[in-house]
Design an enzyme around this catalytic site. Structure first.
Site, short mmCIF file in Angstrom:
data_model
loop_
_atom_site.label_atom_id
_atom_site.label_comp_id
_atom_site.label_asym_id
_atom_site.label_seq_id
_atom_site.Cartn_x
_atom_site.Cartn_y
_atom_site.Cartn_z
CG HIS A 143 12.01 -24.94 -18.38
ND1 HIS A 143 11.05 -25.80 -17.46
CD2 HIS A 143 12.35 -23.31 -18.64
CE1 HIS A 143 9.76 -24.87 -18.39
NE2 HIS A 143 10.56 -23.76 -19.20
C1 UD1 Z 1 12.13 -21.35 -23.59
C2 UD1 Z 1 11.06 -20.93 -23.81
C3 UD1 Z 1 10.09 -21.33 -21.80
C4 UD1 Z 1 9.34 -22.69 -22.33
C5 UD1 Z 1 10.58 -23.59 -22.87
C6 UD1 Z 1 10.54 -24.84 -22.32
C7 UD1 Z 1 11.78 -18.33 -24.16
C8 UD1 Z 1 12.00 -17.63 -24.16
N1 UD1 Z 1 11.38 -19.15 -22.92
O1 UD1 Z 1 13.06 -22.08 -22.29
O2 UD1 Z 1 8.66 -20.37 -22.31
O3 UD1 Z 1 8.88 -22.83 -21.58
O4 UD1 Z 1 11.31 -22.79 -23.79
O5 UD1 Z 1 11.31 -25.78 -23.02
O6 UD1 Z 1 11.57 -18.49 -25.33
N2 UD1 Z 1 20.34 -25.20 -24.95
C9 UD1 Z 1 20.11 -25.72 -25.17
N3 UD1 Z 1 19.45 -26.95 -25.85
C10 UD1 Z 1 18.22 -26.66 -26.45
C11 UD1 Z 1 18.08 -25.57 -25.86
C12 UD1 Z 1 17.94 -24.67 -25.54
O7 UD1 Z 1 21.67 -26.14 -24.63
O8 UD1 Z 1 18.26 -27.58 -27.23
C13 UD1 Z 1 20.16 -24.39 -24.00
C14 UD1 Z 1 20.51 -22.00 -24.25
O9 UD1 Z 1 21.56 -22.10 -25.06
C15 UD1 Z 1 20.28 -21.92 -23.28
C16 UD1 Z 1 19.10 -21.85 -22.67
O10 UD1 Z 1 19.36 -23.94 -22.99
O11 UD1 Z 1 21.32 -21.40 -23.21
C17 UD1 Z 1 17.90 -21.96 -22.24
O12 UD1 Z 1 17.57 -21.89 -23.59
P1 UD1 Z 1 16.04 -20.74 -24.36
O13 UD1 Z 1 15.35 -20.94 -25.25
O14 UD1 Z 1 16.87 -20.00 -24.48
O15 UD1 Z 1 15.16 -20.79 -23.69
P2 UD1 Z 1 14.19 -22.18 -22.10
O16 UD1 Z 1 14.73 -21.54 -21.10
O17 UD1 Z 1 14.38 -23.36 -22.93
#
Ligand code: UD1
Length: 375
Positions: free
Chosen positions: A216
């Site tokens: 991820h």
């Molecule tokens: C975040 C953490 C990472 C952790 C991970 C666990 C930061 C910088 N990174 O990364 O350290 O290991 O969580 O999962 O905070 N999204 C969805 N649905 C959700 C959550 C996210 O669609 O429920 C999408 C967001 O809109 C975004 C992408 O996934 O486009 C990434 O989500 P984001 O929360 O920014 O970071 P993670 O990659 O989950």
């Protein structure tokens, strides 16, 4: 010892999947202490919002309901972190807790730490002192800043303690072990699995072999070059041994944008994000784990399943030194080779992250009250 004449009011901020798991362990322990001594309320920043990235953890792990659920702010790191801070400011001002407790290294962590410290509220940071040395990771920036502004740095390992000391933060840092070890001990024996997971485990335990894969990280999912190597490695691996790949929403989106995967690749089972109990079961029963996650490297270690970490560095080098974890470059051929070798390997015993009593140590430090003199 209570250092004030009213209970310590702790406001815990969580927002991303690994934080729900860590909070589940510590909140369960806090819940056993008299409310005359310590009281906790939980705020959910809304960073992870899909039900299977969030609500399922609260239900399954019995985490107390958040007193405030923020809507989250989607966008760049600045937009998302700043949005959370603006919303947290209001809550911290109205709730006025004695201490804000944060976990790990996500944007929710840094948002809460900065909001709190700027309002004059001390911060306790669980999982302090982790460093990868790679400043291009958003998590590394979040860790360094959060540790610097925290009144209480709660470190999981000796290495984390020495990182904190090197940065001049030894005076307010304490070795408490890894809260995720507490979580594994608390939850690994539970068995209320979904029918789908049970069916998959039964199917693979009959064949007695599968590999669990998770990816991820931004450095992988946002680079089509890296992602192509990883996916090509997973597809090749699946031709040798069944692979289960639960997909984070971002991985789902990028593989579908790039047209890299479909449901009919032989040997590969694609799943939506799975719950924590399911994840623990998959890790426990897998022949090996291949991941770019920080937390899963350690869970695999606690469950004594060999792990291949597709990254150039790790914050948990003890797992590598003890032979349970090996770093792989982002090259499909090497990933396959390393996973197949790991399946035959075993590491040696060791407890570099404590004995699973981190919650008790943290609660003791909260009560000792050294954080009270931070400002
Ligand atoms: C975040 C953490 C990472 C952790 C991970 C666990 C930061 C910088 N990174 O990364 O350290 O290991 O969580 O999962 O905070 N999204 C969805 N649905 C959700 C959550 C996210 O669609 O429920 C999408 C967001 O809109 C975004 C992408 O996934 O486009 C990434 O989500 P984001 O929360 O920014 O970071 P993670 O990659 O989950």
């Amino acid at each position: 010892m209570v250092i004030q004449n009213h209970p310590i009011r702790v406001l815990t901020v969580v927002g991303a999947r690994p934080q729900f798991i860590k909070a589940a362990a510590l909140s369960a322990a806090i819940g056993k202490i008299s409310r005359d001594v310590i009281q906790e309320q939980i705020v959910h920043t809304g960073q992870h919002f899909d039900p299977n990235m969030s609500a399922v953890f609260f239900e399954e792990l019995g985490i107390p309901r958040p007193s405030h659920q923020l809507p989250g702010t989607k966008g760049s790191h600045g937009v998302s972190t700043g949005g959370m801070m603006a919303q947290l400011d209001q809550i911290l001002e109205s709730e006025s807790p004695d201490l804000v407790l944060v976990y790990g290294d996500t944007n929710s962590t840094i948002a809460a730490a900065l909001s709190a410290v700027k309002l004059g509220i001390p911060v306790a940071h669980v999982e302090a002192g982790m460093r990868s040395g790679n400043m291009s990771m958003p998590e590394e920036i979040n860790r360094i800043v959060t540790d610097r502004v925290s009144a209480l740095n709660l470190a999981p390992s000796e290495l984390a303690m020495s990182n904190l000391a090197r940065e001049g933060l030894g005076g307010n840092s304490y070795l408490v072990g890894d809260i995720m070890f507490d979580a594994v001990n608390l939850f690994a024996g539970r068995s209320n699995l979904s029918d789908k997971t049970r069916e998959l485990l039964d199917q693979f335990s009959t064949n007695s072999k599968f590999v669990l894969a998770t990816f991820h990280r931004q450095e992988n999912t946002d680079s089509s070059e890296n992602l192509r190597e990883i996916i090509s490695g997973i597809v090749k691996l699946a031709s040798e041994i069944p692979v289960i790949l639960p997909m984070h929403p971002r991985l789902q989106k990028t593989v579908s944008d790039l047209g890299l995967l479909n449901d009919s690749i032989p040997g590969l089972t694609l799943l939506p994000p799975v719950s924590y109990l399911e994840m623990l079961h998959f890790q426990k029963h897998a022949q090996a784990v291949v991941t770019d996650s920080g937390g899963i490297q350690k869970e695999a270690f606690y469950l004594r399943t060999p792990c291949i970490t597709v990254r150039d560095e790790t914050e948990w080098p003890e797992t590598v030194h003890l032979g349970w974890n090996r770093l792989a470059p982002t090259e499909s051929k090497t990933i396959v080779e390393f996973v197949l070798a790991a399946m035959q390997s075993r590491g040696t015993a060791g407890s570099p992250y404590g004995e699973g009593q981190t919650s008790d140590k943290i609660i003791d430090l909260l009560q000792r009250g050294s954080w009270n003199s931070f400002f």
